[in-house]
Scaffold this motif. Structure first.
Motif, PDB file in Angstrom:
ATOM      1  N   SER A   2       9.076  53.725  26.217  1.00  0.00           N
ATOM      2  CA  SER A   2      10.225  53.018  26.589  1.00  0.00           C
ATOM      3  C   SER A   2      11.568  53.260  25.888  1.00  0.00           C
ATOM      4  O   SER A   2      11.443  53.755  24.439  1.00  0.00           O
ATOM      5  N   SER A   3      12.518  53.021  26.526  1.00  0.00           N
ATOM      6  CA  SER A   3      14.114  53.254  25.806  1.00  0.00           C
ATOM      7  C   SER A   3      14.742  52.036  25.667  1.00  0.00           C
ATOM      8  O   SER A   3      14.946  51.160  26.775  1.00  0.00           O
ATOM      9  N   ILE A  12      11.241  52.542  31.215  1.00  0.00           N
ATOM     10  CA  ILE A  12       9.856  53.042  30.719  1.00  0.00           C
ATOM     11  C   ILE A  12       9.670  54.281  31.581  1.00  0.00           C
ATOM     12  O   ILE A  12       9.940  54.281  32.895  1.00  0.00           O
ATOM     13  N   SER A  30      10.750  53.962  35.495  1.00  0.00           N
ATOM     14  CA  SER A  30      11.026  52.895  36.037  1.00  0.00           C
ATOM     15  C   SER A  30      12.449  52.571  36.634  1.00  0.00           C
ATOM     16  O   SER A  30      13.266  53.230  36.227  1.00  0.00           O
ATOM     17  N   PRO A  36      13.603  46.990  26.960  1.00  0.00           N
ATOM     18  CA  PRO A  36      12.152  47.061  26.706  1.00  0.00           C
ATOM     19  C   PRO A  36      11.613  47.557  25.356  1.00  0.00           C
ATOM     20  O   PRO A  36      11.144  48.488  25.338  1.00  0.00           O
ATOM     21  N   PHE A  39       6.070  47.669  24.536  1.00  0.00           N
ATOM     22  CA  PHE A  39       5.292  47.356  25.888  1.00  0.00           C
ATOM     23  C   PHE A  39       3.653  47.657  25.528  1.00  0.00           C
ATOM     24  O   PHE A  39       3.416  47.931  24.521  1.00  0.00           O
ATOM     25  N   THR A  50       5.613  44.093  29.267  1.00  0.00           N
ATOM     26  CA  THR A  50       6.989  44.502  28.417  1.00  0.00           C
ATOM     27  C   THR A  50       7.936  43.616  28.115  1.00  0.00           C
ATOM     28  O   THR A  50       7.982  42.493  29.039  1.00  0.00           O
ATOM     29  N   HIS A  52      11.439  42.027  28.028  1.00  0.00           N
ATOM     30  CA  HIS A  52      12.742  42.160  28.888  1.00  0.00           C
ATOM     31  C   HIS A  52      13.787  40.753  28.437  1.00  0.00           C
ATOM     32  O   HIS A  52      13.657  39.862  28.327  1.00  0.00           O
TER      33      HIS A  52
END
Length: 353
Positions: A2-3, A12, A30, A36, A39, A50, A52
């Motif tokens: 994830s970033s 992701i 994604s 995110p 996750f 994840t 949000h």
């Protein structure tokens, strides 16, 4: 991977990992997911859950999003979102039977649980516990700050490390309903001002290790599997004796064979390496530079040969080879430059049904 970012940068990504060279090659990405931070994926790789957060750590409650993970197509299909009833939601856990999801809320100091429905979507919260209290560090511990919520090896208990309380709060888990209730031992303390952040269990199922963000240390507990009771045994530093700078721990992981433990130092920007000795005692091996600023999250391959490190503020993921005899880490391949990597998951082939 994830970033941790807003807008189009919050995503992701999926990568292939070459075990010989350590090279990571992106396979898919994604649609945008705001912040995110953390996750998790079900054991069969069918569903992904994840954080949000439109405004991470802001005044509004955040959400947890449920996705169907369509691996062959490389896509995430949104099923639903539910409130986390808190802010700076920072940890997602799935029970071994894929019946429950647990979340920790850092800023508001609470934990929440959900039942996974048959289609993979999440129920509204079925349990919510607001932590209360404070500890000795006035700047960081004026109130509760739940930082992780981890299920024990027998799927009957869950443990929340609260940085603001210097406590590990202990819960009984009913995986069939997703509910959690305080255990007969409702909490154990970590050293004053230590700030427990993440925790993990030894593969042998009898020992738990907690990494303490504020005092840069790891605390070992014995785990009684029948009662879920924890007994404190030792605390050991994650930093060299001669280090005088500012640093804060983040993540802790153990190799699948139970021989080695690794913890991250953000500031010293290193990975502390330990051999796990008799009865779970830790013996320091040394320190390996993380090759990036702020090592945030670790992941170890199922064969115990590779360790991945997400250096979140450094925008870099590094791969290391684990020496199976000594536990030493050796950099492998070219570090991956990627926006704000915050959470890593290695998906091996799931077992056949």
């Amino acid at each position: 991977m994830s970033s941790f970012a807003g807008g189009a940068d919050g995503v992701i990504r999926g990568f292939s990992l070459d075990p010989a060279t350590g090279e990571l090659e992106q396979l898919y990405q994604s649609d945008p997911i705001p912040h995110p931070f953390f996750f998790n994926v079900t054991p069969d790789h069918g569903f992904l859950y994840t954080i949000h957060a439109e405004s991470f750590g802001g005044p509004q409650d955040e959400q947890i999003a449920a996705y169907r993970f369509e691996k062959d197509a490389g896509t995430l299909r949104l099923l639903n979102r539910q409130t986390t009833r808190g802010s700076a939601s920072c940890f997602v856990e799935i029970d071994a039977e894929a019946g429950a999801v647990l979340v920790a809320n850092y800023a508001t100091g609470s934990v929440v649980s959900y039942q996974i429905k048959d289609d993979g979507s999440l129920s509204p919260p079925v349990s919510f516990v607001q932590h209360a209290g404070s500890s000795v560090n006035e700047a960081r511990q004026s109130g509760p700050h739940a930082h992780c919520f981890v299920i024990g090896p027998n799927n009957r208990f869950a443990y929340a490390a609260d940085l603001g309380l210097d406590q590990i709060l202990c819960y009984a888990l009913d995986a069939s309903t997703g509910t959690v209730t305080p255990n007969v031992q409702p909490f154990v303390r970590t050293p004053p001002g230590s700030g427990p952040r993440h925790l993990t269990f030894h593969p042998g199922g009898r020992t738990m290790y907690v990494i303490n963000e504020l005092l840069n240390s790891v605390t070992r507990f014995d785990f009684e599997e029948d009662s879920g009771i924890l007994i404190e045994r030792e605390t050991i530093s994650t930093l060299p004796d001669d280090f005088a700078g500012e640093s804060y721990c983040a993540d802790v992981k153990i190799t699948p064979d139970g021989k080695f433990l690794y913890g991250t130092n953000r500031g010293h920007d290193s990975i502390a390496m330990y051999r796990i000795a008799e009865k779970g005692a830790l013996r320091l091996i040394g320190f390996e530079p993380s090759l990036g600023e702020g090592p945030q999250n670790l992941a170890i391959t199922a064969d115990g040969r590779l360790l991945l490190c997400a250096n979140m503020p450094g925008n870099r993921v590094t791969v290391f080879r684990i020496d199976p005899q000594s536990g030493d880490l050796t950099p492998l391949g070219t570090p991956l430059e990627v926006t704000s990597p915050s959470c890593l998951r290695i998906l091996e082939e799931p077992p056949s049904p």
